[in-house]
Motif scaffolding. Structure first.
Motif, PDB file in Angstrom:
ATOM      1  N   MET A   1      59.423 -17.595  14.541  1.00 34.79           N
ATOM      2  CA  MET A   1      60.915 -18.002  14.748  1.00 34.79           C
ATOM      3  C   MET A   1      61.208 -16.417  15.606  1.00 34.79           C
ATOM      4  SD  MET A   1      64.817 -19.354  13.309  1.00 34.79           S
ATOM      5  CE  MET A   1      64.339 -17.972  11.907  1.00 34.79           C
ATOM      6  N   ASN A   2      60.650 -16.895  16.830  1.00 39.74           N
ATOM      7  CA  ASN A   2      61.253 -15.474  18.381  1.00 39.74           C
ATOM      8  C   ASN A   2      62.703 -15.649  17.851  1.00 39.74           C
ATOM      9  OD1 ASN A   2      58.774 -14.851  17.362  1.00 39.74           O
ATOM     10  ND2 ASN A   2      57.961 -16.071  19.261  1.00 39.74           N
ATOM     11  N   LEU A   3      63.803 -14.472  17.998  1.00 35.87           N
ATOM     12  CA  LEU A   3      64.863 -14.323  18.450  1.00 35.87           C
ATOM     13  C   LEU A   3      65.222 -13.173  19.270  1.00 35.87           C
ATOM     14  CD1 LEU A   3      66.094 -15.133  14.746  1.00 35.87           C
ATOM     15  CD2 LEU A   3      65.740 -16.955  16.633  1.00 35.87           C
ATOM     16  N   ARG A  88      68.327  -5.870  28.851  1.00 36.73           N
ATOM     17  CA  ARG A  88      69.229  -5.898  29.367  1.00 36.73           C
ATOM     18  C   ARG A  88      69.866  -6.773  30.446  1.00 36.73           C
ATOM     19  NH1 ARG A  88      71.464  -1.862  26.731  1.00 36.73           N
ATOM     20  NH2 ARG A  88      70.058  -1.091  25.253  1.00 36.73           N
ATOM     21  N   ASN A  89      69.065  -7.538  31.094  1.00 40.92           N
ATOM     22  CA  ASN A  89      69.218  -8.003  33.329  1.00 40.92           C
ATOM     23  C   ASN A  89      68.012  -9.432  32.834  1.00 40.92           C
ATOM     24  OD1 ASN A  89      66.686  -6.518  33.855  1.00 40.92           O
ATOM     25  ND2 ASN A  89      67.630  -4.829  33.722  1.00 40.92           N
ATOM     26  N   LYS A  90      68.461 -10.218  34.318  1.00 40.32           N
ATOM     27  CA  LYS A  90      67.218 -11.485  34.305  1.00 40.32           C
ATOM     28  C   LYS A  90      65.844 -10.563  34.449  1.00 40.32           C
ATOM     29  CE  LYS A  90      67.219 -14.885  37.186  1.00 40.32           C
ATOM     30  NZ  LYS A  90      65.712 -14.362  37.602  1.00 40.32           N
ATOM     31  N   ALA A  91      65.485  -9.562  35.099  1.00 41.55           N
ATOM     32  CA  ALA A  91      63.976  -9.626  34.985  1.00 41.55           C
ATOM     33  C   ALA A  91      63.199  -8.696  34.329  1.00 41.55           C
ATOM     34  CB  ALA A  91      64.304  -8.052  36.168  1.00 41.55           C
ATOM     35  N   GLN A  92      64.269  -8.236  33.059  1.00 39.60           N
ATOM     36  CA  GLN A  92      63.518  -8.325  32.131  1.00 39.60           C
ATOM     37  C   GLN A  92      63.224  -9.348  31.337  1.00 39.60           C
ATOM     38  OE1 GLN A  92      66.188  -5.080  30.213  1.00 39.60           O
ATOM     39  NE2 GLN A  92      65.062  -3.092  31.199  1.00 39.60           N
ATOM     40  N   ALA A  93      64.411 -10.704  31.764  1.00 39.80           N
ATOM     41  CA  ALA A  93      64.135 -11.431  30.640  1.00 39.80           C
ATOM     42  C   ALA A  93      62.876 -12.287  31.318  1.00 39.80           C
ATOM     43  CB  ALA A  93      65.654 -12.592  30.488  1.00 39.80           C
ATOM     44  N   ASP A  94      62.421 -12.689  32.673  1.00 35.32           N
ATOM     45  CA  ASP A  94      61.623 -12.697  33.445  1.00 35.32           C
ATOM     46  C   ASP A  94      60.061 -12.144  32.957  1.00 35.32           C
ATOM     47  OD1 ASP A  94      62.989 -14.503  34.244  1.00 35.32           O
ATOM     48  OD2 ASP A  94      63.204 -12.952  36.893  1.00 35.32           O
ATOM     49  N   GLU A  95      60.402 -10.635  32.767  1.00 38.71           N
ATOM     50  CA  GLU A  95      58.601 -10.173  31.660  1.00 38.71           C
ATOM     51  C   GLU A  95      58.913 -10.653  30.581  1.00 38.71           C
ATOM     52  OE1 GLU A  95      56.926  -8.638  33.949  1.00 38.71           O
ATOM     53  OE2 GLU A  95      57.661  -9.452  35.403  1.00 38.71           O
ATOM     54  N   LEU A  96      59.468 -10.374  29.637  1.00 40.97           N
ATOM     55  CA  LEU A  96      59.222 -10.867  28.658  1.00 40.97           C
ATOM     56  C   LEU A  96      58.733 -12.649  28.262  1.00 40.97           C
ATOM     57  CD1 LEU A  96      60.211 -10.303  25.085  1.00 40.97           C
ATOM     58  CD2 LEU A  96      62.761 -10.907  26.305  1.00 40.97           C
ATOM     59  N   GLY A  97      59.527 -13.320  29.274  1.00 39.12           N
ATOM     60  CA  GLY A  97      58.799 -15.656  29.011  1.00 39.12           C
ATOM     61  C   GLY A  97      57.518 -14.799  29.867  1.00 39.12           C
ATOM     62  N   LEU A 174      72.745 -13.130  31.625  1.00 35.61           N
ATOM     63  CA  LEU A 174      71.478 -13.148  31.200  1.00 35.61           C
ATOM     64  C   LEU A 174      72.270 -14.319  29.327  1.00 35.61           C
ATOM     65  CD1 LEU A 174      70.251 -10.238  28.793  1.00 35.61           C
ATOM     66  CD2 LEU A 174      68.838 -11.562  30.061  1.00 35.61           C
ATOM     67  N   VAL A 175      73.389 -14.433  29.655  1.00 34.77           N
ATOM     68  CA  VAL A 175      73.860 -15.572  28.772  1.00 34.77           C
ATOM     69  C   VAL A 175      73.506 -16.818  29.418  1.00 34.77           C
ATOM     70  CG1 VAL A 175      75.754 -16.753  28.092  1.00 34.77           C
ATOM     71  CG2 VAL A 175      76.201 -14.595  27.573  1.00 34.77           C
ATOM     72  N   GLU A 176      73.737 -16.681  31.185  1.00 38.84           N
ATOM     73  CA  GLU A 176      73.706 -17.998  31.800  1.00 38.84           C
ATOM     74  C   GLU A 176      72.265 -17.776  31.540  1.00 38.84           C
ATOM     75  OE1 GLU A 176      75.765 -20.367  33.046  1.00 38.84           O
ATOM     76  OE2 GLU A 176      77.457 -18.723  32.078  1.00 38.84           O
ATOM     77  N   TYR A 177      71.492 -17.201  31.893  1.00 35.52           N
ATOM     78  CA  TYR A 177      69.948 -17.011  31.985  1.00 35.52           C
ATOM     79  C   TYR A 177      69.485 -18.006  30.247  1.00 35.52           C
ATOM     80  CZ  TYR A 177      65.000 -15.637  32.233  1.00 35.52           C
ATOM     81  OH  TYR A 177      63.648 -15.258  32.217  1.00 35.52           O
ATOM     82  N   TYR A 178      69.803 -17.718  29.254  1.00 35.91           N
ATOM     83  CA  TYR A 178      69.354 -18.346  28.015  1.00 35.91           C
ATOM     84  C   TYR A 178      70.047 -19.428  27.846  1.00 35.91           C
ATOM     85  CZ  TYR A 178      66.244 -14.168  27.149  1.00 35.91           C
ATOM     86  OH  TYR A 178      65.294 -13.409  27.392  1.00 35.91           O
TER      87      TYR A 178
END
Length: 205
Positions: A1-3, A88-97, A174-178
């Motif tokens: 489980m990755n949270l 902390r932002n959408k760009a980081q979320a993209d990279e994490l993905g 980020l809330v909208e992203y997830y």
């Protein structure tokens, strides 16, 4: 489980992160701690990060992602992890993905005005670390050791309001992203610690 756990300063995110990690035997990965450990250990990535920090610059996303990739490849993360402070932002979320799959993003929803009031009323004893509120210690004395209680610089009203403003601006996307990815778990963070934890457990089951 990755949270992932998200929440404004003072929302109780650290408390909830500790409870989740204990209940599910997950490592708690804070990017701030990760940076400090790599710098202290003198790793190659740590040296690169230190050079940016010494120059007063932000550590680039690519470097933080490289540190995270190394961390989640370690044996204790094979059954999952809890990420705190990243993305902390959408760009980081993209990279994490690109490096790992996230199962759920827990978002502690809070009333920012009430949160500002709560943080601005917080008092701490510098001698023993006891924390309370100005309402519970009208005499300004620590109940544990009797020393004077103080307000920390980062709990001062104007500082708190600025931190919350920055958080709201950065985290709203980020809330909208997830949410769009079907991974968002909104939790009412204004409840008691126990009730927030119960709601999180129900959401991630």
């Amino acid at each position: 489980m990755n949270l992932i756990i998200m929440g404004a300063p003072g929302s109780g995110k650290g408390t909830q992160a500790a409870l989740i990690c204990k209940a599910h035997s997950l490592p708690h990965i804070s990017t701030g701690d990760l940076l400090r450990k790599n710098i202290a250990d003198g790793t190659e990535l740590g040296k690169q990060a230190k050079a940016y920090m010494d120059a007063g610059k932000l550590v680039p996303d690519t470097l933080v992602i490289a540190l995270l990739r190394n961390r989640i490849e370690q044996a204790d993360c094979k059954n999952g992890f809890l990420l705190d402070g990243f993305p902390r932002n959408k760009a980081q979320a993209d990279e994490l993905g690109k490096i790992t799959e996230i199962d759920a993003a827990i978002n502690l929803e809070t009333d920012l005005n009430k949160l500002a009031d709560r943080m601005a009323s917080r008092r701490v004893c510098l001698k023993c670390g006891y924390t309370t509120s100005v309402q519970d210690a009208p005499d300004g004395k620590c109940k544990v050791c009797g020393d004077s209680l103080v307000i920390r610089d980062d709990d001062k009203r104007e500082v708190v309001e600025n931190r919350l403003k920055v958080y709201a601006e950065n985290t709203a996307p980020l809330v909208e992203y997830y949410k769009a990815a079907g991974k968002l778990k909104n939790i009412d963070g204004m409840q008691s610690i126990e009730d927030v934890n119960k709601a999180i457990e129900a959401a991630i089951k």
